[in-house]
Motif scaffolding. Structure first.
Motif, PDB file in Angstrom:
ATOM      1  N   SER A 219      29.559  25.485   7.658  1.00  0.00           N
ATOM      2  CA  SER A 219      31.100  24.896   7.825  1.00  0.00           C
ATOM      3  C   SER A 219      31.186  22.880   7.298  1.00  0.00           C
ATOM      4  CB  SER A 219      31.612  25.420   8.319  1.00  0.00           C
ATOM      5  OG  SER A 219      32.158  26.923   7.820  1.00  0.00           O
ATOM      6  N   SER A 220      30.086  23.149   8.032  1.00  0.00           N
ATOM      7  CA  SER A 220      30.000  21.308   7.983  1.00  0.00           C
ATOM      8  C   SER A 220      29.107  20.944   6.814  1.00  0.00           C
ATOM      9  CB  SER A 220      28.509  20.846   9.355  1.00  0.00           C
ATOM     10  OG  SER A 220      27.619  21.729   9.013  1.00  0.00           O
ATOM     11  N   ALA A 221      28.737  21.418   5.879  1.00  0.00           N
ATOM     12  CA  ALA A 221      28.381  20.948   4.860  1.00  0.00           C
ATOM     13  C   ALA A 221      29.740  21.370   3.417  1.00  0.00           C
ATOM     14  CB  ALA A 221      27.375  22.256   4.285  1.00  0.00           C
ATOM     15  N   ARG A 222      29.119  20.500   2.369  1.00  0.00           N
ATOM     16  CA  ARG A 222      30.205  20.623   1.197  1.00  0.00           C
ATOM     17  C   ARG A 222      29.939  21.969  -0.006  1.00  0.00           C
ATOM     18  NH1 ARG A 222      30.710  15.209   3.338  1.00  0.00           N
ATOM     19  NH2 ARG A 222      31.959  13.968   3.380  1.00  0.00           N
ATOM     20  N   VAL A 223      28.217  21.442   0.050  1.00  0.00           N
ATOM     21  CA  VAL A 223      28.287  22.619  -0.684  1.00  0.00           C
ATOM     22  C   VAL A 223      26.557  22.967  -0.290  1.00  0.00           C
ATOM     23  CG1 VAL A 223      26.792  20.871  -2.053  1.00  0.00           C
ATOM     24  CG2 VAL A 223      27.401  22.950  -3.223  1.00  0.00           C
ATOM     25  N   GLY A 224      26.385  24.827  -0.200  1.00  0.00           N
ATOM     26  CA  GLY A 224      25.555  25.039  -0.201  1.00  0.00           C
ATOM     27  C   GLY A 224      24.025  25.235  -1.828  1.00  0.00           C
ATOM     28  N   VAL A 225      22.914  25.473  -1.337  1.00  0.00           N
ATOM     29  CA  VAL A 225      22.328  25.320  -2.113  1.00  0.00           C
ATOM     30  C   VAL A 225      20.755  25.875  -2.459  1.00  0.00           C
ATOM     31  CG1 VAL A 225      20.760  23.222  -1.975  1.00  0.00           C
ATOM     32  CG2 VAL A 225      20.684  23.327  -3.917  1.00  0.00           C
ATOM     33  N   VAL A 226      20.623  26.770  -3.181  1.00  0.00           N
ATOM     34  CA  VAL A 226      19.307  27.978  -3.396  1.00  0.00           C
ATOM     35  C   VAL A 226      18.515  27.570  -4.272  1.00  0.00           C
ATOM     36  CG1 VAL A 226      18.569  30.052  -3.672  1.00  0.00           C
ATOM     37  CG2 VAL A 226      20.566  30.024  -2.462  1.00  0.00           C
ATOM     38  N   GLY A 227      17.103  26.953  -4.748  1.00  0.00           N
ATOM     39  CA  GLY A 227      16.653  26.378  -5.614  1.00  0.00           C
ATOM     40  C   GLY A 227      15.180  27.699  -6.229  1.00  0.00           C
ATOM     41  N   SER A 228      15.717  29.328  -5.482  1.00  0.00           N
ATOM     42  CA  SER A 228      14.541  29.197  -5.486  1.00  0.00           C
ATOM     43  C   SER A 228      13.706  30.137  -7.230  1.00  0.00           C
ATOM     44  CB  SER A 228      15.059  31.545  -5.306  1.00  0.00           C
ATOM     45  OG  SER A 228      15.038  31.006  -3.910  1.00  0.00           O
ATOM     46  N   ILE A 229      12.488  30.203  -7.140  1.00  0.00           N
ATOM     47  CA  ILE A 229      12.057  30.583  -8.855  1.00  0.00           C
ATOM     48  C   ILE A 229      10.959  31.350  -9.016  1.00  0.00           C
ATOM     49  CG2 ILE A 229      10.073  29.338  -9.903  1.00  0.00           C
ATOM     50  CD1 ILE A 229      10.755  26.431  -8.245  1.00  0.00           C
ATOM     51  N   ASP A 230      11.290  32.603  -9.201  1.00  0.00           N
ATOM     52  CA  ASP A 230      10.447  33.340  -9.985  1.00  0.00           C
ATOM     53  C   ASP A 230       8.781  33.575  -9.788  1.00  0.00           C
ATOM     54  OD1 ASP A 230      12.284  35.110  -9.925  1.00  0.00           O
ATOM     55  OD2 ASP A 230      12.410  34.892 -12.285  1.00  0.00           O
ATOM     56  N   GLN A 231       8.288  34.142  -9.109  1.00  0.00           N
ATOM     57  CA  GLN A 231       6.243  34.127  -9.266  1.00  0.00           C
ATOM     58  C   GLN A 231       6.061  35.901  -9.836  1.00  0.00           C
ATOM     59  OE1 GLN A 231       4.990  31.355  -7.294  1.00  0.00           O
ATOM     60  NE2 GLN A 231       7.773  30.552  -8.324  1.00  0.00           N
ATOM     61  N   PRO A 232       4.626  34.876 -10.109  1.00  0.00           N
ATOM     62  CA  PRO A 232       4.352  36.673 -10.469  1.00  0.00           C
ATOM     63  C   PRO A 232       3.932  37.829  -9.608  1.00  0.00           C
ATOM     64  CG  PRO A 232       2.739  34.218 -11.432  1.00  0.00           C
ATOM     65  CD  PRO A 232       3.963  33.637 -10.394  1.00  0.00           C
ATOM     66  N   GLY A 233       4.312  37.246  -8.672  1.00  0.00           N
ATOM     67  CA  GLY A 233       3.972  38.809  -7.506  1.00  0.00           C
ATOM     68  C   GLY A 233       4.942  38.580  -7.108  1.00  0.00           C
ATOM     69  N   TRP A 234       6.831  38.122  -7.185  1.00  0.00           N
ATOM     70  CA  TRP A 234       7.725  37.903  -6.119  1.00  0.00           C
ATOM     71  C   TRP A 234       8.884  37.360  -7.250  1.00  0.00           C
ATOM     72  CZ3 TRP A 234      10.698  33.768  -4.624  1.00  0.00           C
ATOM     73  CH2 TRP A 234      11.499  34.011  -3.489  1.00  0.00           C
TER      74      TRP A 234
END
Length: 324
Positions: A219-234
């Motif tokens: 709640s103390s942030a203005r925006v949340g971020v997720v940067g996940s990248i597809d991997q060959p095995g995940w």
């Protein structure tokens, strides 16, 4: 109905609070069996039944000694929450068949990994896929893969829901422009996030924030971020932290990795993977309207959306319906 839930090799509130909700709502009587210790984590007997575990901490070999607890409990269902090729899943399945108990197995895997499994693992997977009374799939791709491998009944449900009793908006002063909460590993795309947030106040959670303090942090942030990248095995199978941020009224910018668009795409900014420029534009757009009526409306709407779609209460009813 009585349900034994088995196989959480790593114990966390995300995993056991769904089944506590099933109990609390009186929908079923649930026994959650978990290792009494897993590396540095210790099972909380308020929420789970700790059991002795051989090779605790070794994901390949661990074996929970659960048969006596199950026989005493006399469940109608055993729900195995371990990957369908693990020896613990084989143990859970054998106990179910010996005791005449219905058997369900959960699977997240949204990539085909059969070729990477050893022959014993493939044999266990084949046994489970051919004989389980219900196969529970955590996302659409997992369901599609399962249906191509098995004729047994399937249902699509998350492993657990969002703990909306804990994750809700907290009235605190904004301290950060951008918040990242999660592992600091290559597949999480932190390099892209850091580049996208140059000149902004980015807070990277170090993992030491207690579970019940995360809503205040979010709640103390203005925006949340997720940067996940597809991997060959995940690939991302769900990304629960997105739901937790949304439950706190925090807008989220996320890449289109794995199952994120399927599960959260209706309410988050979805951007391409590895594209810091587009991610930055989305983040700046959210920051620019943080005090607008649109932002206030979203902060009221997103917790309601999470409650209706993916809360533990919603998932508790869905699981009991699937097992009925």
């Amino acid at each position: 109905m009585k349900i034994s839930v088995i196989g959480h090799d790593q114990i966390s509130p995300r995993q056991y609070l769904l089944w506590k909700k099933v109990n609390d709502l009186g929908l079923a009587e649930v026994q959650v069996l978990a290792p009494e210790r897993w590396r540095e984590e210790v099972a909380d007997p308020k929420y789970v039944t700790p059991v002795e575990t051989l090779y605790a901490g070794d994901i390949q070999r661990y074996m929970m000694i659960v048969e006596g607890k199950i026989i005493d409990f006399k469940p109608d269902w055993i729900v195995s929450m371990t990957e369908q090729w693990r020896q613990q899943t084989f143990i859970n399945y054998q106990i179910a068949k010996w005791q005449g108990i219905k058997f369900a197995c959960f699977r997240w895997e949204n990539i085909r990994i059969d070729d990477s499994l050893s022959e014993p693992m493939r044999m266990i997977q084949r046994l489970v896929l051919d004989n389980a009374d219900l196969l529970i799939c955590g996302n659409k791709e997992a369901e599609e893969i399962t249906k191509s491998q098995s004729k047994q009944p399937t249902v699509r449900l998350l492993e657990t829901g969002i703990d909306t009793d804990t994750f809700k908006p907290v009235n605190v002063k904004k301290k950060f422009d951008v918040l990242y909460v999660g592992r600091q590993t290559p597949e999480k795309g932190l390099n892209t996030i850091k580049k996208a947030c140059e000149g902004l106040n980015l807070h990277i959670n170090d993992g030491n924030t207690p579970y019940d303090k995360l809503p205040e942090l979010m709640s103390s942030a203005r925006v949340g971020v997720v940067g996940s990248i597809d991997q060959p095995g995940w690939k991302e199978q769900c990304c629960f932290v997105i739901g937790e941020m949304l439950a706190c009224g925090l807008p989220v910018v996320s890449t289109n990795a794995g199952s994120i668009p399927e599960i959260w795409g209706d309410v988050v900014w979805v951007v391409p993977q590895n594209d810091a420029e587009i991610m930055r534009r989305a983040i700046l757009a959210e920051i620019s309207r943080v005090n607008s009526e649109t932002a206030k409306d979203f902060a009221r709407y997103s917790p309601v959306w999470v409650q209706e779609h993916y809360s533990n209460e919603r998932l508790a009813h869905a699981y009991v319906e699937a097992l009925s």
